[in-house]
Design a protein around this motif. Sequence first.
Motif, mmCIF file in Angstrom:
data_model
loop_
_atom_site.group_PDB
_atom_site.id
_atom_site.type_symbol
_atom_site.label_atom_id
_atom_site.label_comp_id
_atom_site.label_asym_id
_atom_site.label_seq_id
_atom_site.Cartn_x
_atom_site.Cartn_y
_atom_site.Cartn_z
ATOM 1 N N GLN A 71 0.841 -1.205 0.000
ATOM 2 C CA GLN A 71 0.000 0.000 0.000
ATOM 3 C C GLN A 71 0.872 1.248 0.000
ATOM 4 O O GLN A 71 0.657 2.160 -0.801
ATOM 5 C CB GLN A 71 -0.931 -0.008 1.222
ATOM 6 C CG GLN A 71 -1.815 1.217 1.355
ATOM 7 C CD GLN A 71 -3.037 1.179 0.458
ATOM 8 O OE1 GLN A 71 -3.508 0.111 0.084
ATOM 9 N NE2 GLN A 71 -3.561 2.343 0.114
ATOM 10 N N LEU A 75 1.306 4.023 -2.965
ATOM 11 C CA LEU A 75 1.110 5.452 -2.690
ATOM 12 C C LEU A 75 2.346 6.244 -3.105
ATOM 13 O O LEU A 75 2.234 7.349 -3.650
ATOM 14 C CB LEU A 75 0.810 5.680 -1.210
ATOM 15 C CG LEU A 75 -0.574 5.265 -0.728
ATOM 16 C CD1 LEU A 75 -0.637 5.303 0.793
ATOM 17 C CD2 LEU A 75 -1.646 6.155 -1.338
ATOM 18 N N LYS A 78 2.415 6.667 -6.838
ATOM 19 C CA LYS A 78 1.517 7.748 -7.271
ATOM 20 C C LYS A 78 2.153 9.112 -7.031
ATOM 21 O O LYS A 78 2.145 9.972 -7.921
ATOM 22 C CB LYS A 78 0.175 7.658 -6.551
ATOM 23 C CG LYS A 78 -0.802 8.696 -7.053
ATOM 24 C CD LYS A 78 -2.168 8.539 -6.447
ATOM 25 C CE LYS A 78 -3.141 9.536 -7.075
ATOM 26 N NZ LYS A 78 -4.474 9.415 -6.482
ATOM 27 N N GLU A 107 -7.472 0.998 -5.886
ATOM 28 C CA GLU A 107 -7.843 1.913 -4.795
ATOM 29 C C GLU A 107 -7.068 3.226 -4.878
ATOM 30 O O GLU A 107 -7.597 4.282 -4.560
ATOM 31 C CB GLU A 107 -7.534 1.280 -3.438
ATOM 32 C CG GLU A 107 -8.416 0.149 -3.024
ATOM 33 C CD GLU A 107 -7.945 -0.474 -1.716
ATOM 34 O OE1 GLU A 107 -7.129 0.143 -0.993
ATOM 35 O OE2 GLU A 107 -8.385 -1.601 -1.422
ATOM 36 N N VAL A 108 -5.804 3.148 -5.283
ATOM 37 C CA VAL A 108 -4.917 4.316 -5.273
ATOM 38 C C VAL A 108 -4.945 5.082 -6.589
ATOM 39 O O VAL A 108 -4.960 6.309 -6.605
ATOM 40 C CB VAL A 108 -3.472 3.887 -4.919
ATOM 41 C CG1 VAL A 108 -2.510 5.067 -4.996
ATOM 42 C CG2 VAL A 108 -3.427 3.248 -3.531
#
Length: 131
Positions: A71, A75, A78, A107-108
């Motif tokens: 995760q 992130l 991104k 999700e991201v």
Amino acid sequence: MEIYIIVGVAGLVVLWLLAKRGPSPYAAAKKAAEIDSIQPIVQAAGPLQPRARSAFYDQAISTLWEGWQRQLAILMVKEYTTSHSEEKVCQFWLQRALEVEPAVAKEVFDDRFLEEYFRPEVAKACHSGSS
């Protein structure tokens, strides 16, 4: 007495070399994982020159990825991509995230983000360490 001077000078040289080397992507990734935030990586990479920054981000993301901090790694991908999308290694990590962790990536990365930044044709030609 002379040995103390030699040891002292050697110690100062080692400290100078460590300081000159710059921030550690591994230490930044470890701190990021500890506090569950990408900020230590972003802050450490900020003042780096483009080539060093690219390698720093790649190593930090890789460290998070291999440490099963997926995760946080995604992130970081991104953040890295929105700040430095011209760097090819971004495309490598975008593709890797989409292929290996599609649920987390979805999700991201929203559709607008992927449309703006993801270049599958570039990603196919890239590998970790590309700049």
